[in-house]
Design an enzyme around this catalytic site. Structure first.
Site, PDB file in Angstrom:
ATOM      1  NE  ARG A  64      -3.941   1.874   2.444  1.00 19.96           N
ATOM      2  CZ  ARG A  64      -4.289   2.553   3.533  1.00 19.96           C
ATOM      3  NH1 ARG A  64      -3.682   2.319   4.684  1.00 19.96           N
ATOM      4  NH2 ARG A  64      -5.248   3.439   3.481  1.00 19.96           N
ATOM      5  CG  HIS A  68      -1.605   5.365  -0.056  1.00 20.51           C
ATOM      6  ND1 HIS A  68      -2.338   5.959   0.942  1.00 20.51           N
ATOM      7  CD2 HIS A  68      -2.398   4.389  -0.559  1.00 20.51           C
ATOM      8  CE1 HIS A  68      -3.520   5.370   1.045  1.00 20.51           C
ATOM      9  NE2 HIS A  68      -3.575   4.404   0.153  1.00 20.51           N
ATOM     10  CG  ASN A  96      -1.000   8.943   2.918  1.00 22.00           C
ATOM     11  OD1 ASN A  96      -1.436   7.945   2.337  1.00 22.00           O
ATOM     12  ND2 ASN A  96      -0.401   9.941   2.286  1.00 22.00           N
ATOM     13  CG  HIS A 194      -8.339  -3.571  -1.073  1.00 17.87           C
ATOM     14  ND1 HIS A 194      -9.330  -2.690  -1.381  1.00 17.87           N
ATOM     15  CD2 HIS A 194      -7.244  -2.795  -0.800  1.00 17.87           C
ATOM     16  CE1 HIS A 194      -8.876  -1.435  -1.310  1.00 17.87           C
ATOM     17  NE2 HIS A 194      -7.607  -1.484  -0.973  1.00 17.87           N
TER      18      HIS A 194
HETATM   19  C1  HEM Z   1      -9.240   1.639  -5.766  1.00 22.20           C
HETATM   20  C2  HEM Z   1      -9.333   2.473  -4.786  1.00 22.20           C
HETATM   21  C3  HEM Z   1      -8.890   2.161  -3.399  1.00 22.20           C
HETATM   22  C4  HEM Z   1      -9.531   2.551  -2.293  1.00 22.20           C
HETATM   23  C5  HEM Z   1     -10.791   3.387  -2.201  1.00 22.20           C
HETATM   24  C6  HEM Z   1      -8.778   2.027  -1.183  1.00 22.20           C
HETATM   25  C7  HEM Z   1      -9.103   2.232   0.130  1.00 22.20           C
HETATM   26  C8  HEM Z   1      -8.492   1.602   1.188  1.00 22.20           C
HETATM   27  C9  HEM Z   1      -8.875   1.754   2.558  1.00 22.20           C
HETATM   28  C10 HEM Z   1     -10.003   2.654   3.071  1.00 22.20           C
HETATM   29  C11 HEM Z   1      -8.086   0.949   3.287  1.00 22.20           C
HETATM   30  C12 HEM Z   1      -8.171   0.713   4.802  1.00 22.20           C
HETATM   31  C13 HEM Z   1      -7.405   1.739   5.575  1.00 22.20           C
HETATM   32  C14 HEM Z   1      -7.618   1.499   7.057  1.00 22.20           C
HETATM   33  O1  HEM Z   1      -8.768   1.657   7.492  1.00 22.20           O
HETATM   34  O2  HEM Z   1      -6.657   1.144   7.762  1.00 22.20           O
HETATM   35  C15 HEM Z   1      -7.179   0.287   2.388  1.00 22.20           C
HETATM   36  C16 HEM Z   1      -6.233  -0.621   2.770  1.00 22.20           C
HETATM   37  C17 HEM Z   1      -5.358  -1.200   1.894  1.00 22.20           C
HETATM   38  N1  HEM Z   1      -5.203  -0.895   0.566  1.00 22.20           N
HETATM   39 FE1  HEM Z   1      -6.463   0.184  -0.548  1.00 22.20          FE
HETATM   40  N2  HEM Z   1      -7.696   1.339  -1.648  1.00 22.20           N
HETATM   41  C18 HEM Z   1      -7.724   1.394  -3.010  1.00 22.20           C
HETATM   42  C19 HEM Z   1      -6.792   0.859  -3.866  1.00 22.20           C
HETATM   43  C20 HEM Z   1      -5.679   0.176  -3.477  1.00 22.20           C
HETATM   44  C21 HEM Z   1      -4.592  -0.218  -4.343  1.00 22.20           C
HETATM   45  C22 HEM Z   1      -4.495   0.143  -5.820  1.00 22.20           C
HETATM   46  C23 HEM Z   1      -3.696  -0.892  -3.581  1.00 22.20           C
HETATM   47  C24 HEM Z   1      -2.361  -1.486  -3.957  1.00 22.20           C
HETATM   48  C25 HEM Z   1      -2.009  -1.800  -5.172  1.00 22.20           C
HETATM   49  C26 HEM Z   1      -4.237  -0.956  -2.237  1.00 22.20           C
HETATM   50  C27 HEM Z   1      -3.675  -1.618  -1.205  1.00 22.20           C
HETATM   51  C28 HEM Z   1      -4.197  -1.667   0.065  1.00 22.20           C
HETATM   52  C29 HEM Z   1      -3.707  -2.548   1.106  1.00 22.20           C
HETATM   53  C30 HEM Z   1      -2.648  -3.616   0.938  1.00 22.20           C
HETATM   54  C31 HEM Z   1      -4.414  -2.239   2.258  1.00 22.20           C
HETATM   55  C32 HEM Z   1      -4.244  -2.878   3.646  1.00 22.20           C
HETATM   56  C33 HEM Z   1      -3.247  -2.076   4.444  1.00 22.20           C
HETATM   57  C34 HEM Z   1      -2.981  -2.620   5.848  1.00 22.20           C
HETATM   58  O3  HEM Z   1      -3.119  -3.819   6.097  1.00 22.20           O
HETATM   59  O4  HEM Z   1      -2.583  -1.818   6.702  1.00 22.20           O
HETATM   60  N3  HEM Z   1      -5.415  -0.269  -2.209  1.00 22.20           N
HETATM   61  N4  HEM Z   1      -7.435   0.721   1.115  1.00 22.20           N
END
Ligand code: HEM
Length: 294
Positions: A64, A68, A96, A194
């Site tokens: 992530r 970002h 972030n 995700h």
């Molecule tokens: C398409 C639009 C996307 C939205 C709206 C989105 C939104 C989010 C949100 C809200 C979270 C949770 C944050 C939290 O509450 O801690 C999250 C986590 C995450 N996102 Fe996305 N995301 C998107 C795309 C992506 C992309 C493109 C990637 C990587 C290529 C990605 C990788 C991740 C990962 C791996 C997590 C988990 C992080 C953790 O375990 O701490 N996301 N995302």
């Protein structure tokens, strides 16, 4: 096989993100450090082996971080810069605040500095670590073109404006991705990231409580799944609770995330009203994932 080739698009699309760095960036190339720091990727891999075997749940956060970073000013490591007296940096922007893994990046960079001082950019370190995180989570591998330059500008306002919010619908996401040179297929495929990681309760609690005047919960969410989520996420103010985004396999890079979304068990509103689910499935029909998740 079809699923594997579809998943491979994710890293390839991530590489595309590396194609929009700041204007001063040189052409990226695989093996960029072959003369100046031939062991660079081996050093990163060695540290990543240790990091992920000690903390497997860091694979998602490290992937992530790269995403970002890339969505604000290109992949230039601006997400790593600290705020100063006069400037609030990207990493302190609201989307972030839940980023993790900064310490791991510092640890890897320190090893690289010891071997090859002032040679490997932080932006490249993030890109290699993201690839290695996916590989160590049992996902595919890919060659990472390198040679990114590190930026010096980091703005929380830009990050807040340019990163996709959890509540975004498909038209907004399509717009945000298009501004990074990515199309709807990239959007659907990249959302497959995700399959890894966890989310904090406030990222999805609005879907569980007081959703709209007619519905206390989002009707597009599978009701059994919503009940389960409510047992963990007790209120919109619960900032401590984490939920797995791909329940049961959140440390493994696989396709079960898509199967869950197809069953309306996706955590975020982002794609998951019923129309959006069909949208995701339709896009993925190109990669023949539909056959597996239907
Ligand atoms: C398409 C639009 C996307 C939205 C709206 C989105 C939104 C989010 C949100 C809200 C979270 C949770 C944050 C939290 O509450 O801690 C999250 C986590 C995450 N996102 Fe996305 N995301 C998107 C795309 C992506 C992309 C493109 C990637 C990587 C290529 C990605 C990788 C991740 C990962 C791996 C997590 C988990 C992080 C953790 O375990 O701490 N996301 N995302």
């Amino acid at each position: 096989m079809a699923i594997k080739s579809c998943l491979l698009v994710l890293p390839l699309a991530l590489l595309l993100l590396g194609g929009s760095p700041p204007p001063a960036a040189a052409q990226l190339e695989v093996g960029y450090y072959s003369k100046t720091c031939p062991n660079a990727e081996a050093i990163v891999r060695n540290e990543m082996n240790k990091i992920i075997s000690a903390a497997p749940s860091l694979a998602g956060p490290l992937l992530r971080l790269h995403f970002h970073d890339c969505f604000v000013r290109g992949c230039d490591a601006s997400v790593l810069l600290n705020s100063t007296n006069g400037n609030k940096a990207e990493r302190d922007a609201k989307p972030n605040r839940s980023l993790r893994g900064f310490g791991s990046v510092e640890r890897v960079k320190a090893k690289l500095e010891a071997a090859c001082p002032n040679t490997v950019s932080c932006a490249d370190v993030l890109a290699i670590m993201a690839r290695d995180a996916v590989v160590l989570a049992k996902g595919p591998t890919w060659p990472v073109p390198l040679g990114r330059r590190d930026g010096k500008v980091s703005s929380a306002t830009e990050a807040a404006d340019q990163l996709p919010p959890a509540f975004a619908d498909v038209p907004l996401l399509t717009k945000i991705f298009a501004s990074n040179g990515l199309d709807v297929k990239d959007l659907a495929v990249l959302s497959g990231a995700h399959t890894l990681g966890t989310a904090h309760c406030p990222s999805y609690a609005d879907r569980l409580y007081n959703f709209s005047s007619g519905h206390s919960a989002d009707p597009s969410l599978d009701s059994e799944y919503a009940d389960r989520l409510r047992t963990r996420c007790k209120s919109v103010d619960d900032t401590a609770t984490l939920s797995e985004m791909d329940p049961g396999s959140y440390r493994t890079f696989d396709t079960s995330y898509y199967r869950n979304v197809a069953k309306r068990r996706g955590l975020f509103q982002a794609y998951y009203n019923i129309v959006d689910v069909f949208f995701v499935i339709r896009v993925h029909a190109n990669c023949q994932v539909y056959a597996r998740i239907a």
